[in-house]
Motif scaffolding. Structure first.
Motif, PDB file in Angstrom:
ATOM      1  N   ALA A 105      41.241  49.475  18.614  1.00 20.32           N
ATOM      2  CA  ALA A 105      41.230  50.392  19.751  1.00 20.32           C
ATOM      3  C   ALA A 105      40.057  50.095  20.672  1.00 20.32           C
ATOM      4  N   SER A 106      40.281  50.237  21.965  1.00 21.38           N
ATOM      5  CA  SER A 106      39.231  49.979  22.957  1.00 21.38           C
ATOM      6  C   SER A 106      38.497  51.237  23.380  1.00 21.38           C
ATOM      7  N   GLY A 107      39.023  52.395  23.027  1.00 31.13           N
ATOM      8  CA  GLY A 107      38.368  53.608  23.472  1.00 31.13           C
ATOM      9  C   GLY A 107      38.766  54.812  22.651  1.00 31.13           C
ATOM     10  N   PHE A 108      37.911  55.850  22.728  1.00 32.16           N
ATOM     11  CA  PHE A 108      38.120  57.074  21.978  1.00 32.16           C
ATOM     12  C   PHE A 108      37.747  58.257  22.848  1.00 32.16           C
ATOM     13  N   LEU A 109      38.601  59.229  22.904  1.00 31.85           N
ATOM     14  CA  LEU A 109      38.296  60.494  23.557  1.00 31.85           C
ATOM     15  C   LEU A 109      38.770  61.628  22.666  1.00 31.85           C
ATOM     16  N   LEU A 110      38.133  62.761  22.806  1.00 27.32           N
ATOM     17  CA  LEU A 110      38.549  63.933  22.061  1.00 27.32           C
ATOM     18  C   LEU A 110      39.674  64.637  22.800  1.00 27.32           C
ATOM     19  N   LYS A 111      40.551  65.285  22.048  1.00 21.36           N
ATOM     20  CA  LYS A 111      41.693  65.950  22.668  1.00 21.36           C
ATOM     21  C   LYS A 111      41.284  67.121  23.545  1.00 21.36           C
ATOM     22  N   ASN A 112      40.078  67.632  23.352  1.00 23.75           N
ATOM     23  CA  ASN A 112      39.620  68.721  24.209  1.00 23.75           C
ATOM     24  C   ASN A 112      38.775  68.219  25.384  1.00 23.75           C
ATOM     25  N   SER A 113      38.846  66.903  25.666  1.00 23.83           N
ATOM     26  CA  SER A 113      38.108  66.354  26.802  1.00 23.83           C
ATOM     27  C   SER A 113      38.646  66.923  28.110  1.00 23.83           C
ATOM     28  N   ASP A 114      37.795  66.941  29.126  1.00 25.06           N
ATOM     29  CA  ASP A 114      38.236  67.369  30.451  1.00 25.06           C
ATOM     30  C   ASP A 114      39.278  66.395  30.987  1.00 25.06           C
ATOM     31  N   PRO A 115      40.236  66.880  31.765  1.00 30.49           N
ATOM     32  CA  PRO A 115      41.241  65.978  32.350  1.00 30.49           C
ATOM     33  C   PRO A 115      40.624  64.824  33.122  1.00 30.49           C
ATOM     34  N   GLU A 116      39.534  65.101  33.831  1.00 31.56           N
ATOM     35  CA  GLU A 116      38.889  64.035  34.604  1.00 31.56           C
ATOM     36  C   GLU A 116      38.374  62.934  33.691  1.00 31.56           C
ATOM     37  N   ASP A 117      37.862  63.318  32.512  1.00 24.27           N
ATOM     38  CA  ASP A 117      37.365  62.316  31.569  1.00 24.27           C
ATOM     39  C   ASP A 117      38.498  61.471  31.017  1.00 24.27           C
ATOM     40  N   LEU A 118      39.644  62.093  30.799  1.00 23.45           N
ATOM     41  CA  LEU A 118      40.796  61.345  30.296  1.00 23.45           C
ATOM     42  C   LEU A 118      41.263  60.321  31.327  1.00 23.45           C
ATOM     43  N   VAL A 119      41.373  60.739  32.572  1.00 21.79           N
ATOM     44  CA  VAL A 119      41.800  59.830  33.634  1.00 21.79           C
ATOM     45  C   VAL A 119      40.801  58.685  33.796  1.00 21.79           C
ATOM     46  N   ASP A 120      39.515  59.034  33.817  1.00 25.12           N
ATOM     47  CA  ASP A 120      38.490  57.999  33.943  1.00 25.12           C
ATOM     48  C   ASP A 120      38.511  57.061  32.742  1.00 25.12           C
ATOM     49  N   GLY A 121      38.806  57.605  31.550  1.00 21.49           N
ATOM     50  CA  GLY A 121      38.871  56.781  30.353  1.00 21.49           C
ATOM     51  C   GLY A 121      39.999  55.776  30.406  1.00 21.49           C
ATOM     52  N   ILE A 122      41.139  56.202  30.882  1.00 22.33           N
ATOM     53  CA  ILE A 122      42.276  55.285  31.026  1.00 22.33           C
ATOM     54  C   ILE A 122      41.938  54.183  32.016  1.00 22.33           C
ATOM     55  N   ARG A 123      41.302  54.553  33.105  1.00 25.22           N
ATOM     56  CA  ARG A 123      40.909  53.537  34.083  1.00 25.22           C
ATOM     57  C   ARG A 123      39.916  52.550  33.475  1.00 25.22           C
ATOM     58  N   ALA A 124      38.941  53.067  32.735  1.00 26.29           N
ATOM     59  CA  ALA A 124      37.928  52.193  32.148  1.00 26.29           C
ATOM     60  C   ALA A 124      38.559  51.212  31.169  1.00 26.29           C
ATOM     61  N   VAL A 125      39.372  51.719  30.258  1.00 28.55           N
ATOM     62  CA  VAL A 125      40.007  50.858  29.264  1.00 28.55           C
ATOM     63  C   VAL A 125      40.969  49.883  29.936  1.00 28.55           C
ATOM     64  N   GLY A 126      41.719  50.373  30.916  1.00 32.18           N
ATOM     65  CA  GLY A 126      42.669  49.517  31.609  1.00 32.18           C
ATOM     66  C   GLY A 126      42.038  48.365  32.349  1.00 32.18           C
ATOM     67  N   HIS A 127      40.785  48.566  32.773  1.00 30.51           N
ATOM     68  CA  HIS A 127      40.081  47.512  33.496  1.00 30.51           C
ATOM     69  C   HIS A 127      39.145  46.704  32.597  1.00 30.51           C
ATOM     70  N   GLY A 128      39.357  46.820  31.285  1.00 31.22           N
ATOM     71  CA  GLY A 128      38.664  45.935  30.364  1.00 31.22           C
ATOM     72  C   GLY A 128      37.370  46.437  29.782  1.00 31.22           C
ATOM     73  N   HIS A 129      37.058  47.714  29.991  1.00 32.66           N
ATOM     74  CA  HIS A 129      35.824  48.260  29.442  1.00 32.66           C
ATOM     75  C   HIS A 129      36.119  49.029  28.159  1.00 32.66           C
ATOM     76  N   ALA A 130      35.152  49.104  27.291  1.00 29.11           N
ATOM     77  CA  ALA A 130      35.286  49.922  26.085  1.00 29.11           C
ATOM     78  C   ALA A 130      34.744  51.312  26.377  1.00 29.11           C
ATOM     79  N   LEU A 131      35.276  52.283  25.668  1.00 31.73           N
ATOM     80  CA  LEU A 131      34.913  53.662  25.960  1.00 31.73           C
ATOM     81  C   LEU A 131      34.761  54.442  24.670  1.00 31.73           C
ATOM     82  N   LEU A 132      33.631  55.123  24.546  1.00 30.75           N
ATOM     83  CA  LEU A 132      33.429  56.058  23.454  1.00 30.75           C
ATOM     84  C   LEU A 132      32.993  57.383  24.045  1.00 30.75           C
TER      85      LEU A 132
END
Length: 233
Positions: A105-132
């Motif tokens: 896995a390239s990234g991890f978010l909690l299910k109670n994360s803010d929607p903005e964090d989820l969207v930003d996380g998808i963008r980060a992972v999609g563009h090749g960055h790792a996310l914790l």
């Protein structure tokens, strides 16, 4: 639900065994102009099949699902280079988190994360960055950097000696790796070292290539395991 998507947008597959969760995530992501939800799946086996057919950029993956769970699916998807995987996890199941990291896995978010964090996380992972997620970073590092009590393994070298695993890196690459492991972004590293951000990206890419690492998450783990940095630094 599947679609061809918008040219240039990140293609996302949503995987969760709860229909309401799949629908909610799909609706939330679907309003973003640079994200296309190309489908959803209720279990890992269906996710693997959809990845093979549609080749999404990012899979938003639940872990606990009947049949093929998210960890097993992640291992297949990343092993076949079908997509990057962003895990949605709950804080009380560390074992899932660490197993998913090892599965690729390239990234991890909690299910109670803010929607903005989820969207930003998808963008980060999609563009090749790792996310914790900040809440889980320390747990990941402490668990993976500390061997089990029964494992016979020397502790990290705090003498300043160069770890054999890092022998192929230049001094600057080693310095950059240490800053990556401390959680600094490329821009922050560039500011710290007074160099251009493009130079930092080159150093990071070189570190990953020389050390045969998939992404920054693996780089962080290695840096702690070999004692380049230590918990609490």
């Amino acid at each position: 639900m599947t679609g061809e998507g918008t040219a240039g947008a990140l293609r996302v597959l949503v995987v969760d065994d709860q229909a309401l969760m799949r629908s909610g995530f799909s609706m939330m992501l679907g309003v973003e102009p640079d994200i296309d939800v190309i489908g959803d799946a209720a279990d890992g086996a269906a996710a693997i099949e959809m990845c093979r057919r549609h080749r999404p950029d990012v899979v938003l993956m639940d872990v606990q699902m009947p049949g093929t769970d998210g960890i097993a699916a992640t291992e297949v998807i990343t092993g076949e280079h079908l997509a990057k995987v962003l895990i949605l996890t709950t804080f009380d199941r560390d074992d899932y988190l660490f197993d998913a990291l090892r599965a690729g896995a390239s990234g991890f978010l909690l299910k109670n994360s803010d929607p903005e964090d989820l969207v930003d996380g998808i963008r980060a992972v999609g563009h090749g960055h790792a996310l914790l997620a900040p809440e889980v970073t320390r747990r990941v590092i402490e668990r993976l950097a500390t061997p089990p009590p029964t494992e016979e393994r020397p502790g990290p070298d705090r003498s300043g000696a160069r770890a054999p695993e890092l022998a192929g890196l230049t001094a600057r690459e080693t310095e950059v790796l240490g800053l990556v492991a401390r959680g600094l972004s490329n821009a922050e590293i560039a500011d710290r070292l007074v160099v251009g951000e493009a130079t930092v990206k080159t150093h990071v890419s070189s570190c990953l290539a020389k050390l045969h690492l998939r992404d920054r998450v693996q780089a962080v783990v290695l840096a702690y395991e070999v004692g380049l940095v230590h918990p609490g630094d």
